[in-house]
Design a protein around this motif. Sequence first.
Motif, short mmCIF file in Angstrom:
data_model
loop_
_atom_site.label_atom_id
_atom_site.label_comp_id
_atom_site.label_asym_id
_atom_site.label_seq_id
_atom_site.Cartn_x
_atom_site.Cartn_y
_atom_site.Cartn_z
N TYR B 50 36.60 -7.70 22.46
CA TYR B 50 37.07 -7.45 23.94
C TYR B 50 38.22 -6.18 24.02
N VAL B 51 37.64 -5.12 24.37
CA VAL B 51 38.45 -3.78 24.44
C VAL B 51 39.14 -3.59 25.61
N ALA B 52 40.07 -3.35 25.73
CA ALA B 52 40.82 -3.27 26.88
C ALA B 52 41.86 -1.96 26.86
N SER B 53 41.70 -1.14 27.94
CA SER B 53 42.27 0.29 27.93
C SER B 53 43.19 0.28 29.30
N ASP B 54 43.13 -0.83 29.79
CA ASP B 54 44.19 -0.84 31.22
C ASP B 54 44.66 -2.14 31.30
N ILE B 55 45.95 -2.39 32.24
CA ILE B 55 46.44 -3.55 32.42
C ILE B 55 45.61 -4.71 33.06
N GLN B 56 44.93 -4.23 33.88
CA GLN B 56 43.96 -5.37 34.45
C GLN B 56 43.14 -6.00 33.57
N LYS B 57 42.55 -5.19 32.48
CA LYS B 57 41.78 -5.81 31.74
C LYS B 57 42.35 -6.45 30.60
N VAL B 59 45.11 -8.28 31.21
CA VAL B 59 45.65 -9.41 31.89
C VAL B 59 44.47 -10.45 32.09
N ASP B 60 43.41 -9.82 32.47
CA ASP B 60 42.11 -10.73 32.80
C ASP B 60 41.89 -11.71 31.50
N ASN B 61 42.07 -11.14 30.38
CA ASN B 61 41.69 -12.07 29.31
C ASN B 61 42.62 -12.64 28.54
N ALA B 62 43.99 -12.62 28.97
CA ALA B 62 44.86 -13.13 28.41
C ALA B 62 45.47 -14.63 28.89
N ASP B 63 45.73 -15.58 28.11
CA ASP B 63 46.26 -16.99 28.39
C ASP B 63 47.51 -16.78 28.62
N TYR B 64 48.30 -16.03 27.87
CA TYR B 64 49.84 -15.82 27.61
C TYR B 64 50.23 -14.55 27.43
N ILE B 65 51.10 -14.02 28.40
CA ILE B 65 51.77 -12.53 28.47
C ILE B 65 53.23 -12.63 28.01
N ILE B 66 53.71 -12.34 27.00
CA ILE B 66 55.11 -12.54 26.70
C ILE B 66 55.83 -11.44 26.48
N MET B 67 57.02 -11.16 26.50
CA MET B 67 58.01 -10.17 26.26
C MET B 67 59.10 -10.59 25.15
N PHE B 147 49.65 -9.87 24.60
CA PHE B 147 48.78 -10.31 25.53
C PHE B 147 47.74 -11.44 24.54
N LEU B 148 47.93 -12.63 24.65
CA LEU B 148 47.46 -13.70 23.46
C LEU B 148 46.52 -14.70 23.95
N LYS B 149 46.02 -15.46 23.00
CA LYS B 149 45.45 -16.88 23.33
C LYS B 149 46.00 -17.73 22.38
N ARG B 150 45.77 -18.82 22.18
CA ARG B 150 46.30 -19.80 21.20
C ARG B 150 45.13 -20.25 20.50
N ILE B 217 54.97 -0.98 33.97
CA ILE B 217 54.24 -1.81 33.29
C ILE B 217 54.27 -3.19 34.05
N LEU B 218 55.50 -3.57 34.36
CA LEU B 218 55.61 -5.01 34.38
C LEU B 218 55.17 -5.16 35.99
N THR B 219 55.34 -4.11 36.91
CA THR B 219 54.73 -4.19 38.10
C THR B 219 53.38 -4.31 38.27
N SER B 220 52.40 -3.40 37.16
CA SER B 220 51.26 -3.38 37.18
C SER B 220 50.61 -4.82 36.73
N ILE B 221 51.39 -5.56 35.67
CA ILE B 221 51.18 -6.78 35.13
C ILE B 221 51.12 -7.85 36.27
N LYS B 222 52.24 -7.81 37.13
CA LYS B 222 52.14 -8.71 38.16
C LYS B 222 51.09 -8.37 39.24
N GLU B 223 50.94 -7.39 39.67
CA GLU B 223 49.55 -6.94 40.65
C GLU B 223 48.16 -7.50 40.02
N SER B 224 48.16 -7.45 38.57
CA SER B 224 46.90 -7.81 38.25
C SER B 224 46.99 -9.14 37.97
N LEU B 225 47.99 -9.95 37.66
CA LEU B 225 48.16 -11.32 37.63
C LEU B 225 47.59 -11.99 39.17
#
Lengths: 183, 232
Positions: B50-57, B59-67, B147-150, B217-225
């Motif tokens: 699963y290759v992602a080059s932008d925030i939307q992709k 976010v789409d495949n993540a179960d957890y997003i952490i900082m 961007f993670l899964k468990r 980036i944080l704004t973009s993550i929010k919009e993608s979520l």
Amino acid sequence: MYWKSVRVISIVVLLFSLSVSIVSAYNLNPWSWPKQFGQTYTVYVKYDTSDAYIRASWDTAVSDWNSEQSKIKFDLSSSNFSTLSTVGTMSDPDQSYYGSAFTSRPNNVISYFSLYLNTGNTTIVNNGIVRRSTANHELGHGMGIADITSGPVLAVMNIGRDRTKIYLPQQDDKNAVNTKYAF
Amino acid sequence: MMKSSKPRIITIGIIILTCILIMCVTIFAKDVFRQDEPIVHKYSSHADRYVASDIQKLVDNADYIIMGQFNNFLENWVMRTEPNYKEGEIYSFDIEEQLYGNTPEKIKVVLPHFERLTTEIDSKTYSADIIEPHYSKPDFAKKYILFLKRYEDVYVPSAVPFILEINNNDTVFFKFNKDGAFKKFDISKNESLEITGDALHDFEKYDDITGKTKSEILTSIKESLNKKVASP
């Protein structure tokens, strides 16, 4: 008359450029099966897994490719004892990893491949469409077609595809096979 | 007056004989040179990732997003032994902010490190450690968005790449391995082996993240979520 000719030539050049840019979306690896002129090359493959649902995914993908092109025919059977080419499973906990293709190829002639679906990935386990998409992708590698690494190209070889929607070989994938095995 | 056709026949005959001679010499020379032609064995791995080059992709495949921050290397982890050994590194990670999903404040994160590609030629085994395309050694002094899964009790990548590094002036870097993933072995004078793995050769062209600020980036993550929640 002169301007009419110029217009016709311009349109032909434009159409040609467009067709080239559409057709060449696929990427080809330099290796291939030793197919003879005018003949379909049969690749004999055996299962390397006893999981019925994984076998069914490989069966479906083989049938997908065999019905979409006539250059390479996959013959997948548990009675193909002597072949080195296999399809099976691997278990890798990396959830970004769906499947893999390992190919052996002296002087760019494919001698065998080993293709895997990653059953460590929960999406592969739970979603039959994603399994089919990955199996078709790996069989594409098994013919010498390379990944498309980006862009909105409608192809099963595009690693950025939506695997729940693009799970069959697309026109671009068929063009790749027909170009690689042109004769 | 009729011209004799004899000279013409002789000329054509000479041309045909010359052609045959050239063909024979070419075939003979090809056979002679073929003996010295190098044999290059090639063995490669191509994974469907699963290759992602932008925030939307991402976010789409993540179960957890952490900082937060990596704070310690814990251990190497054998991710698989067959086909081809693969090893990862486990780090402890302190979470400052959970952007998506619920996790404990401290988690174990796996960074897949390398795949040992192994093949056999004439009963001799050759292997090469190929660095994974999403591997990047963490800097304990810097902050990261992951961007993670468990998987069981650890957290693993949900995409390739999956690590965003935030530097001191809040600029974000998408971290991935640019290694050519290519190893060559000389087997004999005329025989060699090339082992290759996956590499993000030209990924920089499609990297839509590096150079943006942390707040962008944080704004973009929010919009993608929001889009992800709206169309699950």
